[in-house]
Design a protein around this motif. Structure first.
Motif, PDB file in Angstrom:
ATOM      1  N   ASP A 228       0.858  -1.175   0.000  1.00 30.19           N
ATOM      2  CA  ASP A 228       0.000   0.000   0.000  1.00 30.19           C
ATOM      3  C   ASP A 228       0.903   1.236   0.000  1.00 30.19           C
ATOM      4  O   ASP A 228       1.398   1.664   1.040  1.00 30.19           O
ATOM      5  CB  ASP A 228      -0.899  -0.016   1.235  1.00 30.19           C
ATOM      6  CG  ASP A 228      -1.969   1.062   1.191  1.00 30.19           C
ATOM      7  OD1 ASP A 228      -1.828   1.997   0.379  1.00 30.19           O
ATOM      8  OD2 ASP A 228      -2.941   0.976   1.956  1.00 30.19           O
ATOM      9  N   LYS A 229       1.104   1.812  -1.175  1.00 33.49           N
ATOM     10  CA  LYS A 229       2.055   2.918  -1.320  1.00 33.49           C
ATOM     11  C   LYS A 229       1.610   4.172  -0.585  1.00 33.49           C
ATOM     12  O   LYS A 229       2.436   4.957  -0.122  1.00 33.49           O
ATOM     13  CB  LYS A 229       2.271   3.218  -2.802  1.00 33.49           C
ATOM     14  CG  LYS A 229       2.940   2.081  -3.565  1.00 33.49           C
ATOM     15  CD  LYS A 229       3.155   2.452  -5.023  1.00 33.49           C
ATOM     16  CE  LYS A 229       3.833   1.297  -5.776  1.00 33.49           C
ATOM     17  NZ  LYS A 229       4.050   1.631  -7.212  1.00 33.49           N
ATOM     18  N   ILE A 230       0.296   4.376  -0.463  1.00 34.73           N
ATOM     19  CA  ILE A 230      -0.174   5.590   0.197  1.00 34.73           C
ATOM     20  C   ILE A 230       0.151   5.571   1.686  1.00 34.73           C
ATOM     21  O   ILE A 230       0.407   6.609   2.300  1.00 34.73           O
ATOM     22  CB  ILE A 230      -1.697   5.785  -0.039  1.00 34.73           C
ATOM     23  CG1 ILE A 230      -2.101   7.199   0.356  1.00 34.73           C
ATOM     24  CG2 ILE A 230      -2.503   4.761   0.739  1.00 34.73           C
ATOM     25  CD1 ILE A 230      -3.520   7.550  -0.022  1.00 34.73           C
ATOM     26  N   SER A 231       0.187   4.370   2.287  1.00 36.05           N
ATOM     27  CA  SER A 231       0.568   4.265   3.699  1.00 36.05           C
ATOM     28  C   SER A 231       2.039   4.622   3.878  1.00 36.05           C
ATOM     29  O   SER A 231       2.414   5.344   4.805  1.00 36.05           O
ATOM     30  CB  SER A 231       0.318   2.839   4.214  1.00 36.05           C
ATOM     31  OG  SER A 231      -1.057   2.532   4.205  1.00 36.05           O
TER      32      SER A 231
ATOM     33  N   TRP B 293      -1.760  -5.293   7.473  1.00 37.38           N
ATOM     34  CA  TRP B 293      -2.696  -4.830   6.445  1.00 37.38           C
ATOM     35  C   TRP B 293      -2.409  -3.396   6.016  1.00 37.38           C
ATOM     36  O   TRP B 293      -2.768  -2.986   4.919  1.00 37.38           O
ATOM     37  CB  TRP B 293      -4.132  -4.909   6.961  1.00 37.38           C
ATOM     38  CG  TRP B 293      -4.645  -6.297   7.159  1.00 37.38           C
ATOM     39  CD1 TRP B 293      -3.985  -7.465   6.894  1.00 37.38           C
ATOM     40  CD2 TRP B 293      -5.925  -6.678   7.674  1.00 37.38           C
ATOM     41  NE1 TRP B 293      -4.781  -8.547   7.218  1.00 37.38           N
ATOM     42  CE2 TRP B 293      -5.968  -8.091   7.694  1.00 37.38           C
ATOM     43  CE3 TRP B 293      -7.027  -5.957   8.121  1.00 37.38           C
ATOM     44  CZ2 TRP B 293      -7.083  -8.786   8.149  1.00 37.38           C
ATOM     45  CZ3 TRP B 293      -8.146  -6.645   8.572  1.00 37.38           C
ATOM     46  CH2 TRP B 293      -8.172  -8.046   8.579  1.00 37.38           C
TER      47      TRP B 293
ATOM     48  N   TRP C 215       0.387  -2.228   5.255  1.00 33.92           N
ATOM     49  CA  TRP C 215       1.367  -2.289   4.170  1.00 33.92           C
ATOM     50  C   TRP C 215       0.941  -3.271   3.077  1.00 33.92           C
ATOM     51  O   TRP C 215       1.177  -3.016   1.904  1.00 33.92           O
ATOM     52  CB  TRP C 215       2.732  -2.698   4.722  1.00 33.92           C
ATOM     53  CG  TRP C 215       3.107  -1.943   5.943  1.00 33.92           C
ATOM     54  CD1 TRP C 215       3.176  -2.416   7.226  1.00 33.92           C
ATOM     55  CD2 TRP C 215       3.441  -0.551   6.039  1.00 33.92           C
ATOM     56  NE1 TRP C 215       3.523  -1.417   8.088  1.00 33.92           N
ATOM     57  CE2 TRP C 215       3.701  -0.255   7.389  1.00 33.92           C
ATOM     58  CE3 TRP C 215       3.549   0.480   5.095  1.00 33.92           C
ATOM     59  CZ2 TRP C 215       4.056   1.014   7.829  1.00 33.92           C
ATOM     60  CZ3 TRP C 215       3.890   1.752   5.522  1.00 33.92           C
ATOM     61  CH2 TRP C 215       4.146   1.998   6.873  1.00 33.92           C
ATOM     62  N   VAL C 216       0.359  -4.373   3.488  1.00 35.00           N
ATOM     63  CA  VAL C 216      -0.094  -5.388   2.529  1.00 35.00           C
ATOM     64  C   VAL C 216      -1.585  -5.641   2.788  1.00 35.00           C
ATOM     65  O   VAL C 216      -1.939  -6.447   3.643  1.00 35.00           O
ATOM     66  CB  VAL C 216       0.700  -6.702   2.670  1.00 35.00           C
ATOM     67  CG1 VAL C 216       0.264  -7.695   1.599  1.00 35.00           C
ATOM     68  CG2 VAL C 216       2.200  -6.432   2.589  1.00 35.00           C
ATOM     69  N   PRO C 217      -2.463  -4.927   2.080  1.00 35.44           N
ATOM     70  CA  PRO C 217      -3.905  -5.033   2.332  1.00 35.44           C
ATOM     71  C   PRO C 217      -4.418  -6.451   2.109  1.00 35.44           C
ATOM     72  O   PRO C 217      -3.883  -7.202   1.286  1.00 35.44           O
ATOM     73  CB  PRO C 217      -4.518  -4.066   1.303  1.00 35.44           C
ATOM     74  CG  PRO C 217      -3.404  -3.136   0.943  1.00 35.44           C
ATOM     75  CD  PRO C 217      -2.153  -3.952   1.030  1.00 35.44           C
TER      76      PRO C 217
ATOM     77  N   LYS D  23      -7.254   2.527   9.439  1.00 37.46           N
ATOM     78  CA  LYS D  23      -7.131   1.732   8.213  1.00 37.46           C
ATOM     79  C   LYS D  23      -7.637   0.311   8.433  1.00 37.46           C
ATOM     80  O   LYS D  23      -8.266  -0.268   7.536  1.00 37.46           O
ATOM     81  CB  LYS D  23      -5.682   1.732   7.726  1.00 37.46           C
ATOM     82  CG  LYS D  23      -5.476   0.943   6.449  1.00 37.46           C
ATOM     83  CD  LYS D  23      -4.352   1.515   5.590  1.00 37.46           C
ATOM     84  CE  LYS D  23      -4.756   2.801   4.886  1.00 37.46           C
ATOM     85  NZ  LYS D  23      -3.751   3.225   3.873  1.00 37.46           N
TER      86      LYS D  23
ATOM     87  N   TYR E 250     -10.714  -1.692   6.261  1.00 38.98           N
ATOM     88  CA  TYR E 250     -10.668  -3.016   5.634  1.00 38.98           C
ATOM     89  C   TYR E 250     -11.687  -3.963   6.262  1.00 38.98           C
ATOM     90  O   TYR E 250     -12.273  -4.801   5.562  1.00 38.98           O
ATOM     91  CB  TYR E 250      -9.264  -3.602   5.748  1.00 38.98           C
ATOM     92  CG  TYR E 250      -8.260  -2.946   4.829  1.00 38.98           C
ATOM     93  CD1 TYR E 250      -8.521  -2.826   3.467  1.00 38.98           C
ATOM     94  CD2 TYR E 250      -7.068  -2.427   5.308  1.00 38.98           C
ATOM     95  CE1 TYR E 250      -7.615  -2.217   2.616  1.00 38.98           C
ATOM     96  CE2 TYR E 250      -6.158  -1.809   4.460  1.00 38.98           C
ATOM     97  CZ  TYR E 250      -6.435  -1.711   3.118  1.00 38.98           C
ATOM     98  OH  TYR E 250      -5.546  -1.087   2.277  1.00 38.98           O
TER      99      TYR E 250
END
Length: 246
Positions: A2-5, A65, A67-69, A206, A210
């Protein structure tokens, strides 16, 4: 990833450290191991005291999550439901039994099994909604671990500040010890407020997002299965399920 994080973390650190530098302060002055120990240790202790063991462990694992949803394949679920709806209209509900062994998700497998068994539509909805409510409650309890940390951290930071000031007062006769005590006092507050608002609360927010999507995906599945059970036209089911897509 998750690049926005990642962008959010970098931007927050750059803003704080850059502001300290532009004000003429030393970035090294923000590095106080004692203050960090007080804030992290105190916050962890408070969270452990509040949280059940299983909720704490799950909350820590769920942090990834950010970083890796988690994979939430709503479009694929819609496609599966439409395929089941079309097959059941042609060959009957028993024809769906062949799909059950290949389904890995326990919730989906349970719902499809109820459908194949000829359970009443309202009974299907009732049973699956109990699972949804239980799932949502467990997930939100785990996310609350981070939310709680965001609430305790600033207070622990203030506690660290008071401890630092006590140390200063005890050493007024020794000027060489005053600087360290004052540094710990103010930096502890920065750590407490900073970690709460830049780490703990954003992570909790976040995770809740999810969780809401996962719950919506399950509700969509229930809606589709009930539609098949009552014999709705696949086009009607498709139109209804598209309202869940994000």
């Amino acid at each position: 990833m998750d690049k926005i994080s990642l962008a959010g973390v970098v931007m927050g650190l750059v803003a704080i450290l850059g502001g300290q530098y532009l004000e003429g302060g030393s970035i090294g002055s923000l590095v106080q191991p004692t203050a960090l120990l007080i804030v992290l240790g105190g916050t962890l202790g408070a969270v452990l005291l509040q949280s059940p063991v299983h909720a704490f462990k799950r909350g820590v694992v769920m942090a990834r999550w950010v970083w890796v949803p988690p994979v939430i394949e709503q479009k694929r679920t819609v496609d599966d439901i439409l395929r089941w709806a079309q097959l059941s209209r042609r060959e009957g509900l028993l024809a769906l039994e062949n799909f059950i062994p290949g389904i890995k998700d326990p919730f989906t497998r349970k719902g499809l099994q109820l459908l194949v068994d000829g359970a009443d539509p309202e009974r299907i909805r009732e049973l699956l909604e109990v699972d949804i409510n239980t799932f949502e409650d467990e997930m939100r309890q785990s996310a609350k671990v981070w939310e709680s940390a965001g609430g305790y951290s600033p207070t622990i930071g203030i506690l660290g500040a008071v401890m630092g000031l006590i140390h200063v007062m005890e050493n007024l006769s020794d000027p060489t010890k005053l600087g360290g005590g004052i540094a710990v006092a103010f930096v502890a507050t920065i750590y407490g407020v900073g970690l709460a608002n830049l780490v703990y609360l954003p992570i909790a927010g976040k995770l809740k997002y999810y969780i809401s999507r996962m719950v919506a995906s399950r509700e969509m599945l229930v809606d589709g299965l009930v539609g098949i059970a009552v014999g709705d036209n696949p086009r009607i089911i498709e139109g209804r399920l598209k309202g869940y897509l994000q």
